[in-house]
Design an enzyme around this catalytic site. Structure first.
Site, PDB file in Angstrom:
ATOM      1  N   ARG A  73      22.567  37.685  28.916  1.00  0.00           N
ATOM      2  CA  ARG A  73      21.111  37.530  28.947  1.00  0.00           C
ATOM      3  C   ARG A  73      20.385  38.831  28.619  1.00  0.00           C
ATOM      4  O   ARG A  73      19.368  38.834  27.936  1.00  0.00           O
ATOM      5  CB  ARG A  73      20.661  37.083  30.349  1.00  0.00           C
ATOM      6  CG  ARG A  73      21.083  35.693  30.751  1.00  0.00           C
ATOM      7  CD  ARG A  73      20.662  35.426  32.193  1.00  0.00           C
ATOM      8  NE  ARG A  73      21.062  34.126  32.676  1.00  0.00           N
ATOM      9  CZ  ARG A  73      20.347  33.021  32.555  1.00  0.00           C
ATOM     10  NH1 ARG A  73      19.157  33.087  31.957  1.00  0.00           N
ATOM     11  NH2 ARG A  73      20.777  31.885  33.039  1.00  0.00           N
ATOM     12  N   LYS A 176      39.859  33.923  37.764  1.00  0.00           N
ATOM     13  CA  LYS A 176      39.796  33.273  39.063  1.00  0.00           C
ATOM     14  C   LYS A 176      38.419  33.516  39.673  1.00  0.00           C
ATOM     15  O   LYS A 176      37.733  34.465  39.266  1.00  0.00           O
ATOM     16  CB  LYS A 176      40.908  33.810  39.973  1.00  0.00           C
ATOM     17  CG  LYS A 176      40.650  35.201  40.540  1.00  0.00           C
ATOM     18  CD  LYS A 176      41.701  35.544  41.566  1.00  0.00           C
ATOM     19  CE  LYS A 176      41.431  36.867  42.221  1.00  0.00           C
ATOM     20  NZ  LYS A 176      40.306  36.869  43.163  1.00  0.00           N
ATOM     21  N   HIS A 206      45.446  38.907  37.124  1.00  0.00           N
ATOM     22  CA  HIS A 206      45.784  40.253  36.659  1.00  0.00           C
ATOM     23  C   HIS A 206      47.017  40.820  37.361  1.00  0.00           C
ATOM     24  O   HIS A 206      47.676  41.717  36.840  1.00  0.00           O
ATOM     25  CB  HIS A 206      44.591  41.203  36.816  1.00  0.00           C
ATOM     26  CG  HIS A 206      44.279  41.579  38.233  1.00  0.00           C
ATOM     27  ND1 HIS A 206      43.440  40.843  39.026  1.00  0.00           N
ATOM     28  CD2 HIS A 206      44.698  42.623  38.991  1.00  0.00           C
ATOM     29  CE1 HIS A 206      43.349  41.414  40.217  1.00  0.00           C
ATOM     30  NE2 HIS A 206      44.097  42.495  40.227  1.00  0.00           N
ATOM     31  N   GLU A 244      44.030  45.946  51.784  1.00  0.00           N
ATOM     32  CA  GLU A 244      43.010  46.804  51.181  1.00  0.00           C
ATOM     33  C   GLU A 244      42.325  47.607  52.276  1.00  0.00           C
ATOM     34  O   GLU A 244      42.089  47.095  53.377  1.00  0.00           O
ATOM     35  CB  GLU A 244      41.982  45.966  50.423  1.00  0.00           C
ATOM     36  CG  GLU A 244      42.554  45.154  49.278  1.00  0.00           C
ATOM     37  CD  GLU A 244      41.489  44.327  48.588  1.00  0.00           C
ATOM     38  OE1 GLU A 244      40.837  44.855  47.668  1.00  0.00           O
ATOM     39  OE2 GLU A 244      41.301  43.164  48.984  1.00  0.00           O
ATOM     40  N   ASP A 263      40.622  33.968  48.016  1.00  0.00           N
ATOM     41  CA  ASP A 263      40.442  35.077  47.089  1.00  0.00           C
ATOM     42  C   ASP A 263      41.762  35.692  46.647  1.00  0.00           C
ATOM     43  O   ASP A 263      41.891  36.148  45.511  1.00  0.00           O
ATOM     44  CB  ASP A 263      39.564  36.152  47.741  1.00  0.00           C
ATOM     45  CG  ASP A 263      39.184  37.268  46.780  1.00  0.00           C
ATOM     46  OD1 ASP A 263      38.848  36.961  45.625  1.00  0.00           O
ATOM     47  OD2 ASP A 263      39.238  38.441  47.185  1.00  0.00           O
ATOM     48  N   HIS A 268      47.114  35.293  43.693  1.00  0.00           N
ATOM     49  CA  HIS A 268      48.016  36.435  43.569  1.00  0.00           C
ATOM     50  C   HIS A 268      49.309  36.262  44.367  1.00  0.00           C
ATOM     51  O   HIS A 268      50.410  36.397  43.829  1.00  0.00           O
ATOM     52  CB  HIS A 268      47.333  37.719  44.056  1.00  0.00           C
ATOM     53  CG  HIS A 268      46.098  38.091  43.304  1.00  0.00           C
ATOM     54  ND1 HIS A 268      45.901  37.774  41.987  1.00  0.00           N
ATOM     55  CD2 HIS A 268      44.997  38.789  43.682  1.00  0.00           C
ATOM     56  CE1 HIS A 268      44.728  38.242  41.596  1.00  0.00           C
ATOM     57  NE2 HIS A 268      44.163  38.859  42.608  1.00  0.00           N
ATOM     58  N   LYS A 366      41.117  42.953  54.297  1.00  0.00           N
ATOM     59  CA  LYS A 366      40.264  44.079  53.917  1.00  0.00           C
ATOM     60  C   LYS A 366      40.009  44.963  55.136  1.00  0.00           C
ATOM     61  O   LYS A 366      40.151  44.526  56.272  1.00  0.00           O
ATOM     62  CB  LYS A 366      38.945  43.573  53.329  1.00  0.00           C
ATOM     63  CG  LYS A 366      39.126  42.835  52.002  1.00  0.00           C
ATOM     64  CD  LYS A 366      37.801  42.464  51.398  1.00  0.00           C
ATOM     65  CE  LYS A 366      37.993  41.768  50.058  1.00  0.00           C
ATOM     66  NZ  LYS A 366      38.572  42.678  49.048  1.00  0.00           N
TER      67      LYS A 366
END
Length: 511
Positions: A73, A176, A206, A244, A263, A268, A366
């Site tokens: 955009r 994803k 990935h 993480e 997620d 993964h 996380k």
């Protein structure tokens, strides 16, 4: 950005030769093509995709007739923003001559995803590039946009006839999440296949582009010492971890309502499980590997009772290096009563003769103690010998380190120097960076594979749907329990996760 010049070659940086084609084990070649990135001003494109393309150009891995077309955009100062992103995120050093040559091949089309006129303009630009460069109409459409826009973009491509060609090939790449449950994933698959044939759809995970992940198959099937041990007679359990240390700052719009299981685990970590547990394929090509992964994922099931074999948590406030860290409820964009989990752990089994009775413990989170991703295969300790010998025995553990220090470790027991038979755990390790030249980043490998038409590292629709069949019952179970357990930032997760293994006499590997 500048218009095209007649067949100006993309120069290689220090890592390669001008216009050198990349040929993998499949013998497929990177052909001249145009790649369209929808959402080129978004985070993924700026931090991963465009830097990866720059690295490929720097290494001479793209053909001289490659063009990149951005569709978004907002066209304000795009070139400057992309340049800053390449400087900040590219793997290879920034070279002004390489960047200048690449920008000659970057073009921009402004429009929204419901603007048919903008898509017609995109079609005209692609045809113009084909004519000027003598290309045959090979196009990659990279959907770096929310999944809710996938169907709209594909339908517009179909309206303008960009999804088919009498000469060149057409491929679409989607990121994803591939839906938020099985039903939505199936709907998404139908929407994509309404426009593109399944063989032209590339679903990016990935993690599968990481060298350590690919080396799982190499280590298993290129070394005779492991296959005799790779079964329930010798393996006690498997742990798959992705931890993480960062939180979800700035990602509330995506993460709230998604959570750690959707997620990370659904894609993964279940893909890692499939590679660890699959049978040897008849050939190392896309169809053969996908067939074996689908068999494993179809046989994967949650182990219960879920109240004892799973856990979820949400990080609370903490302190890191003397600096206060907010809890999830205090992050911008998250409601104070958010039930989104930032930690998820579960136990699965695989109902096959090879794996019957072997638990697979999977966790992700996380704001944990450190950043790491690994697969740890723990073998059954010796059950023979004297009581003293059995007491001194250690469990051998084979560890695949996926990040941050890619490598493979084997933990064994060795005698400690001195009198007596005192056994001490020691590690035999191989660090990829110390043995091999620096490997390309995952997105470099995957972009090249799309251009070559090699789908080996891309999950099929059936794999994605099998993974949702594993995760959906767990999400339904959690939905009836309100808020997740709280855990302090910088810890190993909630106490409920520790109980998953302690009830079996095992323990998680330390973070």
């Amino acid at each position: 950005m500048s218009e095209v010049q007649e067949r100006d070659p993309l120069p290689a940086g220090s890592g390669g030769r001008v216009g050198e084609a990349s040929i993998g084990n499949t013998g497929l070649v990177v052909e001249p093509a145009s790649m369209v990135i929808f959402g080129i001003t978004g985070d993924l494109a700026r931090k991963k995709l465009v830097p990866a393309i720059y690295d490929l150009v720097h290494g001479g891995q793209l053909p001289p007739d490659f063009d990149l077309v951005g569709f978004a955009r907002d066209s304000t100062d795009v070139e400057t923003r992309l340049r800053e992103a390449v400087i900040a995120h590219a793997r290879t050093p920034f070279d002004t001559s390489v960047w200048a040559a690449l920008t000659e091949r970057i073009h921009f089309v402004q429009g929204s995803f419901d603007d048919t006129a903008a898509f017609a303009g995109l079609a005209a630009r692609l045809v113009e590039l084909d004519v000027r460069r003598g290309k045959s109409g090979n196009y990659v459409f990279y959907l770096s946009v929310p999944p809710s826009s996938f169907a709209s973009v594909c339908d517009q491509l179909a309206i303008c006839g960009l999804n088919r060609s009498a000469h060149g090939w057409r491929r679409v790449v989607v990121e994803k999440p591939f839906g938020h449950d099985l039903a939505s994933s199936q709907s998404l698959g139908v929407a994509l296949e309404r426009v593109f044939p399944p063989s032209s759809i590339y679903r990016i995970d990935h993690y599968l582009g990481k060298e350590t992940v690919q080396n799982i198959l190499a280590l298993r099937f290129a070394n005779g010492m492991f296959e005799p041990l790779w079964n329930n007679r010798h393996i006690d359990h498997v742990q798959i971890t992705m931890a993480e240390s960062v939180g979800v700052s700035g990602r509330a719009g995506y993460y709230d309502g998604v959570g750690a299981a959707r997620d990370v685990i659904q894609n993964h970590l279940l893909q890692l499980l499939a590679l660890i547990a699959m049978e040897e394929p008849v050939a190392f090509d896309a169809d053969s590997i996908a067939a074996e992964k689908i068999k494993v994922l179809s046989a994967t099931e949650l182990l219960g009772p879920l109240a004892e074999t799973s856990a979820r948590g949400q990080y609370g406030a903490g302190v890191e290096n003397g600096v206060p860290i907010p809890g999830l409820a205090d992050e911008a964009g998250f409601p104070a009563d958010s039930a989104t989990e930032t930690f998820a752990a579960l136990t699965v089994g695989i109902a096959t003769r090879r794996w019957a009775g072997v638990p697979f413990f999977i966790r992700t989170g996380k704001r944990l103690a450190r950043r790491t991703a690994e697969i740890a295969v723990t073998l059954i300790p010796p059950a023979h010998g004297s009581p003293a010998a059995r007491a001194a025995a250690v469990s051998n553990v084979l560890v695949f380190r996926v990040q941050p220090d890619d490598g493979i470790e084997l933990h064994i027991g060795a005698k400690r120097p001195g009198g007596g038979m005192h056994i001490q755990p020691v590690s035999l390790g191989m660090d990829f960076r110390s043995v091999f030249d620096p490997a390309p980043e995952a997105y470099e490998r995957l972009i090249c594979d799309v251009l070559r038409g090699d789908a080996t590292l891309f999950p099929r629709r059936e794999e994605v749907e099998c993974s949702w069949r594993v995760i959906d019952p767990l999400l339904e179970h959690w939905a009836g329990f309100g808020r997740p357990d709280n855990y302090p930032s910088g810890s190993a997760g909630p106490e409920s996760a520790e109980r998953i293994l302690s009830r079996t006499g095992r323990e998680w590997r330390s973070l």
